[in-house]
Design an enzyme around this catalytic site. Structure first.
Site, mmCIF file in Angstrom:
data_model
loop_
_atom_site.group_PDB
_atom_site.id
_atom_site.type_symbol
_atom_site.label_atom_id
_atom_site.label_comp_id
_atom_site.label_asym_id
_atom_site.label_seq_id
_atom_site.Cartn_x
_atom_site.Cartn_y
_atom_site.Cartn_z
ATOM 1 N N PHE A 1 7.342 -8.051 -5.995
ATOM 2 C CA PHE A 1 8.507 -7.660 -5.001
ATOM 3 C C PHE A 1 7.725 -7.351 -3.469
ATOM 4 N N THR B 1 7.430 -6.117 2.088
ATOM 5 C CA THR B 1 6.938 -6.253 3.933
ATOM 6 C C THR B 1 7.782 -7.582 4.713
ATOM 7 N N HIS C 1 7.613 -5.976 9.788
ATOM 8 C CA HIS C 1 8.485 -5.986 9.685
ATOM 9 C C HIS C 1 7.017 -4.601 8.357
ATOM 10 N N LEU D 1 -28.422 -1.910 -0.921
ATOM 11 C CA LEU D 1 -29.036 -3.044 -1.895
ATOM 12 C C LEU D 1 -29.582 -3.963 -0.724
ATOM 13 N N GLY D 2 -29.813 -3.747 0.276
ATOM 14 C CA GLY D 2 -30.518 -4.687 1.454
ATOM 15 C C GLY D 2 -29.786 -5.486 1.779
ATOM 16 N N GLU E 1 0.382 -0.619 0.611
ATOM 17 C CA GLU E 1 1.203 0.092 -0.079
ATOM 18 C C GLU E 1 1.026 1.891 1.022
ATOM 19 N N PHE F 1 7.599 9.172 12.726
ATOM 20 C CA PHE F 1 7.429 7.794 13.103
ATOM 21 C C PHE F 1 9.231 7.792 13.762
HETATM 22 P P1 TGC Z 1 11.884 7.935 6.254
HETATM 23 O O1 TGC Z 1 13.906 7.803 7.105
HETATM 24 O O2 TGC Z 1 11.415 8.551 5.902
HETATM 25 O O3 TGC Z 1 12.324 7.420 4.579
HETATM 26 C C1 TGC Z 1 13.857 6.693 3.791
HETATM 27 C C2 TGC Z 1 14.664 7.292 2.825
HETATM 28 O O4 TGC Z 1 14.197 7.061 1.737
HETATM 29 C C3 TGC Z 1 12.830 9.153 1.252
HETATM 30 N N1 TGC Z 1 11.728 8.392 1.407
HETATM 31 C C4 TGC Z 1 11.179 7.980 -0.009
HETATM 32 N N2 TGC Z 1 11.855 8.300 -1.494
HETATM 33 C C5 TGC Z 1 11.245 8.127 -1.977
HETATM 34 N N3 TGC Z 1 9.287 7.581 -1.909
HETATM 35 C C6 TGC Z 1 8.733 7.834 -0.955
HETATM 36 N N4 TGC Z 1 7.362 7.534 -0.979
HETATM 37 C C7 TGC Z 1 9.903 7.933 0.261
HETATM 38 N N5 TGC Z 1 9.458 8.146 1.857
HETATM 39 C C8 TGC Z 1 10.908 8.310 1.970
HETATM 40 C C9 TGC Z 1 13.426 9.366 2.413
HETATM 41 O O5 TGC Z 1 13.833 10.815 2.002
HETATM 42 C C10 TGC Z 1 15.089 8.856 3.007
HETATM 43 O O6 TGC Z 1 15.733 9.168 2.362
HETATM 44 P P2 TGC Z 1 17.291 8.853 2.375
HETATM 45 O O7 TGC Z 1 18.318 9.500 1.215
HETATM 46 O O8 TGC Z 1 16.850 10.756 3.446
HETATM 47 O O9 TGC Z 1 17.458 7.759 2.816
HETATM 48 O O10 TGC Z 1 11.896 5.893 6.465
HETATM 49 P P3 TGC Z 1 11.375 5.803 7.809
HETATM 50 O O11 TGC Z 1 12.127 4.381 8.272
HETATM 51 O O12 TGC Z 1 10.923 6.262 9.088
HETATM 52 O O13 TGC Z 1 9.865 5.522 6.848
HETATM 53 C C11 TGC Z 1 9.085 6.648 6.620
HETATM 54 C C12 TGC Z 1 7.529 5.545 5.962
HETATM 55 C C13 TGC Z 1 6.831 5.376 7.140
HETATM 56 C C14 TGC Z 1 6.790 6.174 5.234
HETATM 57 C C15 TGC Z 1 7.880 4.682 5.256
HETATM 58 O O14 TGC Z 1 8.454 3.836 5.218
HETATM 59 C C16 TGC Z 1 6.353 3.864 4.828
HETATM 60 O O15 TGC Z 1 6.119 4.316 3.668
HETATM 61 N N6 TGC Z 1 5.578 2.727 5.426
HETATM 62 C C17 TGC Z 1 4.951 2.089 4.658
HETATM 63 C C18 TGC Z 1 4.963 0.884 4.189
HETATM 64 C C19 TGC Z 1 4.595 0.113 2.624
HETATM 65 O O16 TGC Z 1 4.002 1.230 2.508
HETATM 66 N N7 TGC Z 1 4.889 -0.804 2.608
HETATM 67 C C20 TGC Z 1 4.241 -1.440 1.149
HETATM 68 C C21 TGC Z 1 4.470 -2.746 1.014
HETATM 69 S S1 TGC Z 1 4.512 -3.150 -0.276
HETATM 70 C C22 TGC Z 1 3.150 -3.078 -1.325
HETATM 71 O O17 TGC Z 1 1.951 -3.139 -0.451
HETATM 72 C C23 TGC Z 1 2.173 -3.383 -2.041
HETATM 73 S S2 TGC Z 1 1.073 -4.022 -2.419
HETATM 74 C C24 TGC Z 1 0.682 -4.357 -4.051
HETATM 75 C C25 TGC Z 1 -0.788 -4.457 -4.703
HETATM 76 O O18 TGC Z 1 -0.916 -5.384 -4.937
HETATM 77 O O19 TGC Z 1 -0.547 -3.411 -5.295
HETATM 78 P P1 FAD Z 2 1.447 -3.342 10.489
HETATM 79 O O1 FAD Z 2 2.638 -2.897 10.439
HETATM 80 O O2 FAD Z 2 2.213 -4.489 11.939
HETATM 81 O O3 FAD Z 2 0.789 -1.998 11.341
HETATM 82 C C1 FAD Z 2 -0.630 -2.251 12.326
HETATM 83 C C2 FAD Z 2 -1.360 -1.241 12.654
HETATM 84 O O4 FAD Z 2 0.009 -0.631 13.015
HETATM 85 C C3 FAD Z 2 -1.569 -0.860 11.214
HETATM 86 O O5 FAD Z 2 -3.162 0.256 11.379
HETATM 87 C C4 FAD Z 2 -0.901 0.872 11.391
HETATM 88 O O6 FAD Z 2 -1.606 1.317 10.493
HETATM 89 C C5 FAD Z 2 -0.127 1.076 12.881
HETATM 90 N N1 FAD Z 2 0.930 1.674 12.749
HETATM 91 C C6 FAD Z 2 2.083 1.181 12.210
HETATM 92 N N2 FAD Z 2 2.829 1.925 12.808
HETATM 93 C C7 FAD Z 2 2.590 3.277 13.679
HETATM 94 C C8 FAD Z 2 2.948 4.275 13.573
HETATM 95 N N3 FAD Z 2 4.099 4.460 13.647
HETATM 96 N N4 FAD Z 2 1.533 5.244 14.141
HETATM 97 C C9 FAD Z 2 1.040 5.020 13.899
HETATM 98 N N5 FAD Z 2 -0.362 3.564 13.844
HETATM 99 C C10 FAD Z 2 0.654 2.586 13.114
HETATM 100 N N6 FAD Z 2 4.015 -5.913 0.785
HETATM 101 C C11 FAD Z 2 4.730 -6.106 -0.126
HETATM 102 O O7 FAD Z 2 5.256 -5.696 -0.113
HETATM 103 N N7 FAD Z 2 4.675 -6.764 -1.454
HETATM 104 C C12 FAD Z 2 3.115 -6.915 -1.622
HETATM 105 O O8 FAD Z 2 2.997 -7.510 -2.990
HETATM 106 C C13 FAD Z 2 2.286 -6.897 -1.157
HETATM 107 N N8 FAD Z 2 1.230 -7.085 -1.512
HETATM 108 C C14 FAD Z 2 0.098 -6.902 -0.599
HETATM 109 C C15 FAD Z 2 -1.859 -7.496 -0.515
HETATM 110 C C16 FAD Z 2 -2.304 -7.300 0.191
HETATM 111 C C17 FAD Z 2 -3.460 -8.463 0.056
HETATM 112 C C18 FAD Z 2 -2.101 -7.346 1.841
HETATM 113 C C19 FAD Z 2 -2.553 -6.990 2.860
HETATM 114 C C20 FAD Z 2 -0.709 -6.556 2.001
HETATM 115 C C21 FAD Z 2 0.205 -6.401 1.078
HETATM 116 N N9 FAD Z 2 1.186 -6.293 1.354
HETATM 117 C C22 FAD Z 2 2.569 -6.028 0.251
HETATM 118 C C23 FAD Z 2 2.370 -5.816 2.735
HETATM 119 C C24 FAD Z 2 1.768 -4.611 2.860
HETATM 120 O O9 FAD Z 2 2.407 -3.943 2.443
HETATM 121 C C25 FAD Z 2 1.562 -4.420 4.543
HETATM 122 O O10 FAD Z 2 0.360 -4.936 5.067
HETATM 123 C C26 FAD Z 2 1.489 -2.777 4.910
HETATM 124 O O11 FAD Z 2 2.490 -2.600 4.566
HETATM 125 C C27 FAD Z 2 1.145 -2.635 6.872
HETATM 126 O O12 FAD Z 2 2.395 -3.171 6.803
HETATM 127 P P2 FAD Z 2 1.264 -4.908 8.256
HETATM 128 O O13 FAD Z 2 0.656 -4.820 7.986
HETATM 129 O O14 FAD Z 2 2.420 -5.509 9.096
HETATM 130 O O15 FAD Z 2 0.646 -3.973 9.919
#
Ligand code: TGC
Ligand code: FAD
Length: 392
Positions: free
Chosen positions: A136, A139, A143, A346-347, A371, A391
């Site tokens: 998936f 990221t 960004h 566990l030291g 996530e 944000f």
């Molecule tokens: P924002 O303007 O708040 O929202 C944009 C649109 O999205 C809608 N929305 C959601 N919809 C469904 N589920 C949610 N949780 C939603 N949160 C928001 C929202 O209603 C809006 O819709 P519309 O129709 O009005 O356009 O967006 P923003 O740009 O201000 O960002 C909000 C923020 C920071 C909360 C969001 O972008 C965020 O969650 N950032 C964290 C990124 C993240 O979690 N990345 C994960 C990458 S994948 C990964 O890490 C996989 S690891 C996998 C593994 O190994 O287990």
């Molecule tokens: P950044 O966004 O640069 O954040 C750096 C620091 O700034 C963090 O402490 C954060 O909390 C803080 N920060 C950022 N914005 C704000 C704010 N507005 N206010 C306050 N603090 C803030 N992504 C995918 O798409 N698919 C995957 O399968 C996937 N797998 C992953 C597997 C691993 C092992 C790891 C480490 C990451 C994976 N990711 C994946 C990416 C993951 O989702 C991102 O690392 C995560 O969302 C954070 O983004 P970043 O690393 O760019 O940190």
């Protein structure tokens, strides 16, 4: 590594709240982890290799698409069964749970929810059986927390799309057969595209030298003028809400998964505290060690109740994204603190691969970051309760 003697803590008799099916599903996953994951996982983590031998077992216990309907090869289970499977897998290792989370919630879920019937038929059964593995791509290098700023893009060339850009930190990327990739069209609207290995210009270099999630393969997805057939676009949802909807499902699974890692650390430390003698008595007889253990079981119990209630809400389709954020944040934080405390108990032995604690502790550093980071989830709760968006 020592033999796996794991006994699951259930201080508040939460088993009484589970159905027979929940317990059957949970026990099958638990037995499989003991038999097929525990004996090999430490070695895989030490070598930084994803153990591909477990893919078949993950499919058999229903970890690939637990809640996807059976007609598409999924297990057709409810959300609590899904959570319990994630708990048991992460009890073994967060990296193994990652593989299952990505396959189920980040690849199968969007194809099921946002895809065409042809896409469901083509991809879901192969993903459910583990014949194909998915990744998936959300990221990007610039960004992470702010995926809406992504620059990966595709252009409409009439009979196909051309995709350019790069995704970083992508679980399963080095060996995936398909990737669900989020990219902007010429109007800047985000869409999901299914990219298949073998498409010209698509490469997946592995990211090396991780100290965390070493038994999970992480890498990049690079697109250089990749020709993507038009039928590979997911048509039924677009905008940032589409990938975030997938994250809701994966974050929910992590809220349960983290409990598994915490339970393993607690159970290991409890057993050790009864066996390790210092100053003529087991270390578990010292008040300071009892405080650590008592606080651990209290936090695990609270996390179990949070996850169970969230599962009920998910089953009723009433769980909000903000509720899911709270559970992901709380339960991962709980687990990482327990891992750190358990390691100390566990030291010196706590830093070795003889015990699973240090591996869990290092894994959880990724889980607390991916996530949505710990801080991002706090800000989601802040927005939900105050109405002020930190944000923007
Ligand atoms: P924002 O303007 O708040 O929202 C944009 C649109 O999205 C809608 N929305 C959601 N919809 C469904 N589920 C949610 N949780 C939603 N949160 C928001 C929202 O209603 C809006 O819709 P519309 O129709 O009005 O356009 O967006 P923003 O740009 O201000 O960002 C909000 C923020 C920071 C909360 C969001 O972008 C965020 O969650 N950032 C964290 C990124 C993240 O979690 N990345 C994960 C990458 S994948 C990964 O890490 C996989 S690891 C996998 C593994 O190994 O287990
Ligand atoms: P950044 O966004 O640069 O954040 C750096 C620091 O700034 C963090 O402490 C954060 O909390 C803080 N920060 C950022 N914005 C704000 C704010 N507005 N206010 C306050 N603090 C803030 N992504 C995918 O798409 N698919 C995957 O399968 C996937 N797998 C992953 C597997 C691993 C092992 C790891 C480490 C990451 C994976 N990711 C994946 C990416 C993951 O989702 C991102 O690392 C995560 O969302 C954070 O983004 P970043 O690393 O760019 O940190």
């Amino acid at each position: 590594m020592k033999p796996d003697l794991f006994e699951a803590p259930d201080y508040y008799n939460i088993d009484d709240l589970l159905s027979e099916e929940h317990k059957l599903v949970r026990d099958a996953a638990r037995d499989w982890v003991k038999r097929d994951v525990s004996p090999i996982i430490e070695d895989a983590a030490q070598k930084a290799e994803f153990p591909k031998s477990i893919i078949g077992g993950l499919a058999e216990i229903g970890a690939f698409g637990p809640y996807i309907p059976e007609e598409y090869g999924g297990a057709g289970l409810d959300q609590i069964s899904y959570g319990l499977i994630m708990q048991e897998i992460e009890r073994g290792d967060s990296g193994v749970r990652s593989t299952a989370s990505v396959q189920s919630s980040l690849v199968m879920y969007p194809i099921w929810k946002y895809g065409t019937e042809e896409q469901r038929q083509k991809y879901l059964p192969k993903l459910a059986s583990g014949e194909w593995m998915g990744s998936f791509g959300l990221t990007e290098p610039d960004h992470g927390s702010n995926p809406g700023g992504m620059t990966t893009n595709f252009k409409d060339m009439g009979d196909h799309y051309v995709l350019n850009g790069a995704k970083l930190w992508i679980s399963n990327s080095p060996f995936c057969n398909v990737a669900v990739v989020w990219a902007k069209n010429e109007e800047g609207r985000i869409h999901g595209l299914i990219v298949e290995r073998g498409m010209e210009g698509f490469s997946t270099p592995e990211t090396h030298n991780k100290w965390s999630l070493r038994a999970s393969a992480t890498g990049e997805l690079i697109f250089q003028d990749v020709k993507v057939p038009k039928e590979n676009l997911l048509p039924n949802k677009s905008g940032l809400g589409a990938p975030l909807g997938c994250l809701d499902s994966a974050r929910y699974g992590i809220a349960w998964g983290a409990i598994g890692a915490a339970m393993d650390c607690y159970d290991t430390a409890l057993r050790y505290s009864k066996e390790r003698i210092q100053f003529g008595k087991p270390i578990g007889a010292f008040q300071l060690q009892q405080k650590k253990l008592a606080e651990m079981i209290t936090e695990i119990t609270k996390a179990q109740l949070l996850a169970f209630r969230l599962g009920q809400l998910k089953n009723e389709d009433r769980a909000t994204s903000a509720q899911i954020s709270m559970a992901k944040r709380n339960n991962v934080d709980m687990a990482i603190k327990i891992a750190r405390e358990a390691r100390q108990m566990l030291g010196g032995m706590g830093i070795t691969g003889e015990y699973p604690i240090m591996r869990h502790m290092m894994n959880l550093e990724s889980v607390i970051t991916y996530e949505g980071t710990h801080d991002i989830h706090l800000l989601i709760t802040g927005l939900d309760i105050t109405g002020f968006n930190a944000f923007k």
